[in-house]
Design a protein around this motif. Structure first.
Motif, PDB file in Angstrom:
ATOM      1  N   ARG A 147       0.869  -1.170   0.000  1.00  0.00           N
ATOM      2  CA  ARG A 147       0.000   0.000   0.000  1.00  0.00           C
ATOM      3  C   ARG A 147       0.910   1.225   0.000  1.00  0.00           C
ATOM      4  N   ASP A 175       0.498   6.701  -4.912  1.00  0.00           N
ATOM      5  CA  ASP A 175       0.462   6.523  -6.366  1.00  0.00           C
ATOM      6  C   ASP A 175       1.747   6.985  -7.036  1.00  0.00           C
ATOM      7  N   ASP A 176       2.347   8.067  -6.516  1.00  0.00           N
ATOM      8  CA  ASP A 176       3.552   8.578  -7.173  1.00  0.00           C
ATOM      9  C   ASP A 176       4.698   7.575  -7.069  1.00  0.00           C
ATOM     10  N   ARG A 178       4.328   4.264  -6.707  1.00  0.00           N
ATOM     11  CA  ARG A 178       3.975   3.121  -7.549  1.00  0.00           C
ATOM     12  C   ARG A 178       4.286   3.425  -9.011  1.00  0.00           C
ATOM     13  N   LYS A 179       3.907   4.633  -9.464  1.00  0.00           N
ATOM     14  CA  LYS A 179       4.166   5.013 -10.848  1.00  0.00           C
ATOM     15  C   LYS A 179       5.662   5.093 -11.131  1.00  0.00           C
ATOM     16  N   LYS A 191       0.063  -2.641 -14.303  1.00  0.00           N
ATOM     17  CA  LYS A 191      -0.191  -1.464 -15.119  1.00  0.00           C
ATOM     18  C   LYS A 191      -1.605  -1.505 -15.686  1.00  0.00           C
TER      19      LYS A 191
END
Length: 350
Positions: free
Chosen positions: A35, A38-39, A41-42, A63
């Motif tokens: 968890r 987002d930044d 993960r990207k 993706k």
């Protein structure tokens, strides 16, 4: 030396450094258990692509928002009952690109819930629950997170589908068959009291007896648990108490196998002395000595139907909801009472 040089391949640590995160974070993202913002993960996914990190199905799937895996919760991975259903699941998955992760709930509601949470943490795309002990309400709560298809339940929501066979009717067919052969002293070996399937089969037995105006002797309803040793113990208890009977109907085939062994050890022949009926029609029931009369559940078809229903919930084409009904398969373990050797009744020697 370039990162794609075969002598110096990109490592997970290289990806972590490029993304500015720890190696453990990369690992957890790839396993679908992290968890993270987002930044981050990207950044990890961008580093994987830029550095041509070893072809990784999980990374590609992340993706797309899919892991291309489904979770399957069985209760006993050693049981031939689940073998047949899983064979149907496996055949239905062929050509879809999906793989399965199988876990066992061991007939324990708490353990089932834990296993489903584990599957959700691994980001499976959907879950098939093969029978079990958790409540319908709990199943529906889990379906808020991932699509779920469950056997042994009557469910129908936007994210949950259930498939249920008519256990009561199947048990009625088996008991009616024995009654039509003239049997009145019919033993019923139950399943676990916590199992709805077992309780429905007991209800079918009682209904057939009542319709034939035959009183059920409480001594003839003997506790079992769907496993061979319980069938063995049930018959041994009756024989030790010298309770007379001419037929045995076990709530599943495994219990019937145990009952058959108990009768054999006492020199009581099947079907010449005692008739025997099971429930499930497992593959081995065609090869017992003699081949066993039983109620056929469409186990393989249930596995295929459950899988197709799950694929439908996950956005694939509509599925065929039809599953063959239960049916009585008459083989060689039942005879009319008039043709049985009366010496074979419980408590008597051969």
């Amino acid at each position: 030396m370039s990162s794609d040089d075969h002598t110096n391949p990109t490592t997970l640590l290289d990806v972590a450094r490029a993304a500015g995160v720890s190696a453990s974070t990369v690992s957890r993202i790839l396993n679908g258990t992290a968890r993270v913002a987002d930044d981050k993960r990207k950044a990890v996914l961008a580093a994987i692509e830029q550095m041509n990190f070893a072809p990784n199905q999980m990374a590609r799937s992340l993706k797309k928002g899919s892991t291309m895996t489904i979770g399957i919760v069985v209760q006993d991975i050693s049981s031939p009952f689940f073998d047949e259903t899983l064979r149907g699941v496996d055949d239905a998955l062929k050509g879809t690109g999906y793989t399965s992760v199988i876990v066992s709930g061991h007939w324990n509601a708490d353990e089932e819930s834990d296993r489903i949470r584990l599957l959700l943490a691994r980001k499976v795309d959907g879950i098939i629950l093969l029978t079990g002990r958790i409540s319908d309400e709990t199943v529906l709560q889990f379906s808020n997170h991932r699509p779920i298809v469950a056997t042994g339940r009557a469910l129908r929501t936007a994210n949950a589908i259930g498939f249920k066979v008519d256990n009561e009717h199947g048990a009625w067919l088996a008991t009616r068959h024995l009654l039509d052969l003239g049997h009145r002293r019919i033993v019923f070996i139950t399943g676990p009291a916590s199992s709805s399937d077992a309780n429905e089969r007991l209800a079918g037995y009682r209904r057939a007896m009542a319709e034939a105006d035959v009183a059920v002797d409480p001594q003839l309803v003997v506790e079992g648990d769907f496993h061979e040793p319980s069938g063995l113990a049930a018959i041994n208890r009756l024989l030790e108490r010298d309770v007379p009977f001419t037929a045995v109907f076990a709530a599943n085939d495994l219990s019937a196998y145990g009952a058959r062994l108990a009768l054999y050890r006492k020199g009581i022949r099947v079907p010449e002395d005692v008739s025997l009926v099971g429930f499930d029609d497992l593959p081995g029931s065609s090869y017992t000595a003699p081949p066993m009369t039983t109620v056929r559940q469409p186990l393989y078809d249930l596995g295929k139907a459950a899988t197709n229903a799950l694929l439908s919930l996950m956005g694939r084409e509509a599925f065929d909801e039809g599953v063959a009904p239960v049916e009585l398969i008459v083989r060689e373990t039942t005879l009319p009472v008039a043709r049985q050797d009366k010496r074979g009744h419980a408590g008597a020697g051969p």
